[in-house]
Design a protein around this motif. Structure first.
Motif, PDB file in Angstrom:
ATOM      1  N   UNK A   1     -13.495  11.336  -0.094  1.00 39.46           N
ATOM      2  CA  UNK A   1     -13.578  12.246  -1.233  1.00 39.46           C
ATOM      3  C   UNK A   1     -13.868  11.547  -2.555  1.00 39.46           C
ATOM      4  N   UNK A   2     -13.842  10.228  -2.565  1.00 37.98           N
ATOM      5  CA  UNK A   2     -14.135   9.515  -3.805  1.00 37.98           C
ATOM      6  C   UNK A   2     -15.550   8.947  -3.850  1.00 37.98           C
TER       7      UNK A   2
ATOM      8  N   UNK B   1       0.871  -1.176   0.000  1.00 37.00           N
ATOM      9  CA  UNK B   1       0.000   0.000   0.000  1.00 37.00           C
ATOM     10  C   UNK B   1       0.907   1.225   0.000  1.00 37.00           C
ATOM     11  N   UNK B   2       0.845   1.986  -1.080  1.00 41.11           N
ATOM     12  CA  UNK B   2       1.663   3.191  -1.218  1.00 41.11           C
ATOM     13  C   UNK B   2       0.761   4.385  -1.500  1.00 41.11           C
ATOM     14  N   UNK B   3       1.274   5.546  -1.220  1.00 39.90           N
ATOM     15  CA  UNK B   3       0.618   6.798  -1.598  1.00 39.90           C
ATOM     16  C   UNK B   3       1.659   7.696  -2.233  1.00 39.90           C
ATOM     17  N   UNK B   4       1.267   8.501  -3.192  1.00 38.46           N
ATOM     18  CA  UNK B   4       2.193   9.513  -3.699  1.00 38.46           C
ATOM     19  C   UNK B   4       2.226  10.666  -2.699  1.00 38.46           C
ATOM     20  N   UNK B   5       3.331  11.377  -2.663  1.00 37.60           N
ATOM     21  CA  UNK B   5       3.448  12.544  -1.790  1.00 37.60           C
ATOM     22  C   UNK B   5       2.362  13.568  -2.147  1.00 37.60           C
ATOM     23  N   UNK B   6       2.126  13.769  -3.448  1.00 36.40           N
ATOM     24  CA  UNK B   6       1.099  14.704  -3.900  1.00 36.40           C
ATOM     25  C   UNK B   6      -0.254  14.347  -3.309  1.00 36.40           C
ATOM     26  N   UNK B   7      -0.619  13.080  -3.365  1.00 37.86           N
ATOM     27  CA  UNK B   7      -1.919  12.651  -2.867  1.00 37.86           C
ATOM     28  C   UNK B   7      -1.991  12.698  -1.347  1.00 37.86           C
ATOM     29  N   UNK B   8      -0.903  12.348  -0.671  1.00 37.07           N
ATOM     30  CA  UNK B   8      -0.896  12.322   0.796  1.00 37.07           C
ATOM     31  C   UNK B   8      -1.145  13.710   1.364  1.00 37.07           C
ATOM     32  N   UNK B   9      -0.554  14.712   0.735  1.00 40.32           N
ATOM     33  CA  UNK B   9      -0.848  16.089   1.099  1.00 40.32           C
ATOM     34  C   UNK B   9      -0.013  16.634   2.245  1.00 40.32           C
TER      35      UNK B   9
ATOM     36  N   UNK C   1      -5.431  14.830  -2.170  1.00 40.13           N
ATOM     37  CA  UNK C   1      -5.978  15.177  -3.477  1.00 40.13           C
ATOM     38  C   UNK C   1      -7.196  14.344  -3.788  1.00 40.13           C
ATOM     39  N   UNK C   2      -8.055  14.907  -4.606  1.00 40.29           N
ATOM     40  CA  UNK C   2      -9.174  14.151  -5.157  1.00 40.29           C
ATOM     41  C   UNK C   2      -8.736  13.621  -6.503  1.00 40.29           C
TER      42      UNK C   2
ATOM     43  N   UNK D   1      -4.270  22.296 -11.877  1.00 39.71           N
ATOM     44  CA  UNK D   1      -4.142  22.558 -10.447  1.00 39.71           C
ATOM     45  C   UNK D   1      -4.940  21.507  -9.698  1.00 39.71           C
ATOM     46  N   UNK D   2      -4.389  20.980  -8.623  1.00 32.53           N
ATOM     47  CA  UNK D   2      -5.000  19.891  -7.890  1.00 32.53           C
ATOM     48  C   UNK D   2      -5.942  20.438  -6.828  1.00 32.53           C
ATOM     49  N   UNK D   3      -7.128  19.834  -6.729  1.00 31.88           N
ATOM     50  CA  UNK D   3      -8.078  20.215  -5.689  1.00 31.88           C
ATOM     51  C   UNK D   3      -7.781  19.406  -4.443  1.00 31.88           C
ATOM     52  N   UNK D   4      -7.592  20.086  -3.336  1.00 32.18           N
ATOM     53  CA  UNK D   4      -7.229  19.386  -2.111  1.00 32.18           C
ATOM     54  C   UNK D   4      -8.371  19.422  -1.100  1.00 32.18           C
TER      55      UNK D   4
END
Length: 530
Positions: free
Chosen positions: A291-292, A150-158, A526-527, A517-520
């Motif tokens: 958010x999903x 189970x991984x998350x990207x830094x962008x998504x983790x926030x 991120x969504x 631009x990412x919606x947080x």
């Protein structure tokens, strides 16, 4: 005597061969659990020290998305309670997420073993015990342990959740948020830790310092703290948790071919010594689901029940804003069909605003050996509705596998407090052999999607490949009386990177993730489009 004055059936004299009548107080409690619709069976009522198997204590299935708390001292049976609830949810077609801190919930995938204790408990509570295994997926943070990575990207983790993991203060968290904002708007996707380090280093360099000047800037001292925290974090072996492919939390919502809900077991023994990390990662999973998922209102059954183990770790040293975000997420995710059960030692571990959202309560025994224990005991008693029991005495005298229960009825009202002897799980009460666990992981349909880490081009590579700044041309002296022509303004380094053909090609190939631009969310996550 009128019909309204008829003596209740439980008070009538016993006839030969009939079951013993319930005491009047016990009958009143039992009537609060006589639900007409589908429900989970927890066990039998305890009254005056006796187990009354004809008085069953249950939870209505539609109320499982009203959240809950499973609490109790170490060794009182919380893990087996989670297993019991998860089995019955799965059997009724509801997927379950379990965080397995100690590694002993993997047995849910295998039929249980009959022994004297199991047979005795089943007889006491009138349980028709049949050994059964349930469909399960085994996951592991970053692949550390036995499970699908189970991984998350830094962008998504926030920035908010990452700041908690890195233990940054409020000022440093705000600066990290500014860094994420810059990366989002410039299409510099932060996939792993080296991407974030590269962006921080760039923004504090002579070339990049001006990029944030108009929105507050980034001080060298704060950037240094963030970089040192990232370096220490990576030195502890944390880098594997961030990267691609990122885990899609919709995998938690699956059912097996026979209609039973899949139990997703996140194995955490390999990261027990990293509580800040795994507790925050659990919150990321929950925030991502929030958010999903679409709104569903009050459904006949939950889409997913999420058990949040060692919940106190999430709230330790949490900022006010962080706690507010948790409270709002828990309050609103119910309407999306997700029930959240926090698992900890005492209700005192959970902030009041969050505790107020937890309609279902299963409280195992508490210890009262110290003054702090006594305070926790009194605080716990105050969180229960008025009761026919002396709760202070009862909570310290409960045995293993016994609990005090109150849930929400089908009408949404709290049920009477019921001391309960809990049923025995029908699956294996213990860990599965490591070899069998690895075989289950390799045969999972998720293995091909998530097992192999991918390191594609992202912020680190793009900043490393940026063209060197051209040297300044020599200044030429203009003829007398004529103004020197203005030199063409050089584009900034980031403009050069973003405008390059390589970057445009990459933006087209992953257009749903970058190039916009990412919606947080509340937590800065991120969504993502599924």
């Amino acid at each position: 005597m009128s019909d309204s004055e008829t003596v209740p059936q439980a008070a009538a004299p016993e006839t030969a061969g009939s079951a013993p009548a319930l005491p009047q107080e016990a009958l009143k409690i039992a009537s609060g659990y006589a639900f007409a619709g589908p429900a989970l069976d927890l066990g039998a009522l305890i009254w005056d020290g006796n187990c009354l198997p004809d008085a069953q204590v249950r939870i209505p299935l539609p109320m499982l998305n009203r959240h809950g708390l499973v609490a109790g001292a170490t060794g009182t049976g919380k893990t087996k309670t989670l297993q019991l609830i998860a089995e019955q949810l799965s059997a009724q077609g509801v997927p379950v997420f379990l965080a397995d801190i100690k590694g002993d919930l993997s047995g849910i995938s295998q039929p249980g073993l009959s022994n004297d204790k199991v047979r005795s408990r089943a007889a006491e509570v009138h349980q028709q015990w049949t050994p059964a295994g349930f469909p399960a997926e085994f996951l592991a943070l970053g692949g550390l342990g036995h499970g699908i990575p189970v991984r998350a990207t830094i962008t998504s983790f926030g920035p908010v959740l990452l700041s908690k993991v890195l233990q940054l203060n409020q000022t440093q968290e705000q600066s990290l948020g500014l860094i994420f904002h810059y990366a989002d708007t410039k299409g510099l996707e932060l996939v792993d830790l080296k991407d974030l380090r590269a962006v921080v280093a760039f923004l504090t360099s002579d070339e990049g310092r001006a990029e944030l000047k108009n929105i507050g800037g980034l001080s060298t001292a704060t950037a240094g703290v963030i970089l040192r925290s990232l370096t220490a974090f990576e030195a502890q072996g944390m880098a594997d948790f961030f990267g691609e492919p990122e885990f899609d939390t919709s995998e938690f919502l699956r059912t097996a071919s026979d209609g039973r809900g899949i139990v997703s077991v996140l194995e955490l023994p390999a990261v027990q010594d990293k509580p800040q990390l795994f507790s925050t990662f659990l919150m990321w999973l929950l925030a991502d689901l929030f958010h999903d998922l679409p709104e569903v209102g009050d459904a006949d059954e939950p889409k997913l029940v999420f058990f949040f183990d060692e919940a106190h770790l999430l709230f330790n040293d949490a900022s006010r804003a962080f706690l507010d975000a948790i409270t709002q997420t828990v309050r609103l995710i119910r309407s999306k069909g997700v029930g959240v059960f926090f698992v900890t030692q005492t209700p005192k571990d959970i902030p009041g605003d969050v505790l107020a959202q937890l309609g279902n309560r299963i409280q195992h025994a508490l210890r009262a050996f110290t003054p702090d224990d006594q305070k926790a005991l009194k605080a716990t008693v105050k969180t229960f509705p008025d009761s026919a029991y002396d709760l202070e005495e009862l909570l310290t005298g409960l045995g293993t596998g016994e609990a005090v229960v109150t849930v929400l009825s089908e009408k949404g009202a709290p049920t009477p407090v019921a001391a309960t002897r809990l049923r025995a799980p029908e699956s294996l009460m213990g860990p599965v052999d490591a070899t069998a666990l690895d075989e289950a992981v390799r045969s999972s349909p998720l293995h091909g999607r998530y097992a192999q880490a991918v390191d594609r081009e992202s912020a680190y590579e793009k900043l490393a490949a940026r063209p060197e700044k051209a040297p300044e041309p020599p200044t030429r002296t203009a003829p007398t009386g004529r103004r020197a022509p203005r030199a063409k303004e050089e584009p900034s380094v980031v403009e050069q990177v973003v405008g390059s053909g390589m970057f445009k090609s990459l933006a087209r190939s992953v257009g749903t993730q970058i190039g916009r631009e990412i919606t947080r969310s509340l937590f800065g996550t991120t969504r993502r489009r599924r």
